[in-house]
Design a protein around this motif. Structure first.
Motif, PDB file in Angstrom:
ATOM      1  N   SER A 159       0.841  -1.196   0.000  1.00 64.33           N
ATOM      2  CA  SER A 159       0.000   0.000   0.000  1.00 64.33           C
ATOM      3  C   SER A 159       0.876   1.247   0.000  1.00 64.33           C
ATOM      4  O   SER A 159       1.893   1.297   0.677  1.00 64.33           O
ATOM      5  CB  SER A 159      -0.892   0.002   1.239  1.00 64.33           C
ATOM      6  OG  SER A 159      -1.515   1.260   1.381  1.00 64.33           O
ATOM      7  N   VAL A 160       0.477   2.255  -0.778  1.00 66.14           N
ATOM      8  CA  VAL A 160       1.210   3.524  -0.777  1.00 66.14           C
ATOM      9  C   VAL A 160       0.558   4.540   0.150  1.00 66.14           C
ATOM     10  O   VAL A 160       1.140   5.556   0.468  1.00 66.14           O
ATOM     11  CB  VAL A 160       1.307   4.132  -2.198  1.00 66.14           C
ATOM     12  CG1 VAL A 160       2.228   3.318  -3.063  1.00 66.14           C
ATOM     13  CG2 VAL A 160      -0.041   4.290  -2.833  1.00 66.14           C
ATOM     14  N   ASN A 161      -0.654   4.247   0.579  1.00 68.83           N
ATOM     15  CA  ASN A 161      -1.400   5.208   1.390  1.00 68.83           C
ATOM     16  C   ASN A 161      -1.205   5.011   2.880  1.00 68.83           C
ATOM     17  O   ASN A 161      -1.596   5.849   3.669  1.00 68.83           O
ATOM     18  CB  ASN A 161      -2.900   5.114   1.075  1.00 68.83           C
ATOM     19  CG  ASN A 161      -3.184   5.466  -0.374  1.00 68.83           C
ATOM     20  OD1 ASN A 161      -2.479   6.274  -0.963  1.00 68.83           O
ATOM     21  ND2 ASN A 161      -4.193   4.846  -0.945  1.00 68.83           N
ATOM     22  N   ASN A 162      -0.622   3.900   3.278  1.00 68.02           N
ATOM     23  CA  ASN A 162      -0.546   3.579   4.687  1.00 68.02           C
ATOM     24  C   ASN A 162       0.877   3.133   5.019  1.00 68.02           C
ATOM     25  O   ASN A 162       1.209   1.973   4.914  1.00 68.02           O
ATOM     26  CB  ASN A 162      -1.560   2.472   5.005  1.00 68.02           C
ATOM     27  CG  ASN A 162      -1.780   2.295   6.477  1.00 68.02           C
ATOM     28  OD1 ASN A 162      -1.294   3.072   7.283  1.00 68.02           O
ATOM     29  ND2 ASN A 162      -2.486   1.252   6.848  1.00 68.02           N
ATOM     30  N   LEU A 163       1.726   4.101   5.378  1.00 71.69           N
ATOM     31  CA  LEU A 163       3.117   3.800   5.686  1.00 71.69           C
ATOM     32  C   LEU A 163       3.332   3.768   7.189  1.00 71.69           C
ATOM     33  O   LEU A 163       2.630   4.424   7.951  1.00 71.69           O
ATOM     34  CB  LEU A 163       4.040   4.857   5.075  1.00 71.69           C
ATOM     35  CG  LEU A 163       4.042   4.957   3.556  1.00 71.69           C
ATOM     36  CD1 LEU A 163       4.925   6.118   3.099  1.00 71.69           C
ATOM     37  CD2 LEU A 163       4.502   3.672   2.914  1.00 71.69           C
ATOM     38  N   GLU A 164       4.323   2.997   7.608  1.00 69.94           N
ATOM     39  CA  GLU A 164       4.721   3.012   9.014  1.00 69.94           C
ATOM     40  C   GLU A 164       6.232   3.189   9.064  1.00 69.94           C
ATOM     41  O   GLU A 164       6.957   2.837   8.142  1.00 69.94           O
ATOM     42  CB  GLU A 164       4.276   1.756   9.750  1.00 69.94           C
ATOM     43  CG  GLU A 164       4.830   0.474   9.246  1.00 69.94           C
ATOM     44  CD  GLU A 164       4.280  -0.750   9.970  1.00 69.94           C
ATOM     45  OE1 GLU A 164       5.011  -1.744  10.038  1.00 69.94           O
ATOM     46  OE2 GLU A 164       3.129  -0.730  10.447  1.00 69.94           O
TER      47      GLU A 164
END
Length: 184
Positions: A159-164
């Motif tokens: 996912s590109v929208n949800n980084l950690e």
């Protein structure tokens, strides 16, 4: 404004959502439509299997459905005719029950064949692997013309929208950090 206590930590970013994508059916990979690093929208085609056998199975199921429809129409017509004769006492109860049983059997067969057609359609649909969410292809694990099985990873998709961010925090600072606290 008062001076803030600022601490810096080195770390790395990674996708919080990462998936190893695979086909739900097996077969020979006909096309890999992506490369490592490609950004895709949800639903974009990632890969395709050779669908020849799945099309044949679908066509067989479709032919069976047409045959079952014809059998049901004939059984319904026969039942209605015998039912009218039975009401007027022109046929026996045994003949009436036989026609009714054949009609019910044809209805049951129709439901079974419809289910088989739906299953064949699903199998055919499963020959196309699509992006389950907006993301980036992290790795391509197969090549065209290779055989693949059910559940064998084809690509790793992130996912590109949800980084950690993962980082190590010093012991003397960890007590000053709380869950949900904002960080830059």
């Amino acid at each position: 404004t008062p001076a803030k206590n600022v601490s810096s930590f080195s770390g790395g970013t990674q996708a919080a959502t990462e998936a190893r994508l695979s086909f739900k059916v097996g077969g020979m990979i006909e096309q890999i439509a992506v490369d490592m690093g490609d950004t895709l929208k949800r639903g974009a085609v990632i890969a395709r299997l050779d669908d020849t056998d799945y099309i044949i199975n679908y066509n067989k199921a479709e032919a069976s459905l047409k045959s079952a429809e014809a059998a049901l129409t004939a059984a319904r017509s026969a039942f209605v005719r015998v039912e009218n004769l039975y009401v007027n006492n022109n046929v026996s109860l045994n003949e009436y029950e036989k026609a009714k049983t054949q009609f019910e059997s044809a209805e049951s067969m129709m439901k079974t064949v419809r289910s088989q057609l739906e299953a064949a359609q699903n199998q055919l649909d499963y020959t196309v692997l699509r992006a389950p969410f907006d993301g980036v292809v992290s790795s391509v694990m197969v090549k065209e013309s290779e055989m693949t099985g059910v559940g064998y990873p084809v690509v790793i998709f992130a996912s590109v929208n949800n980084l950690e961010v993962k980082t190590a925090v010093q012991e003397n600072v960890i007590g000053q950090i709380s869950r949900g606290q904002n960080a830059t």
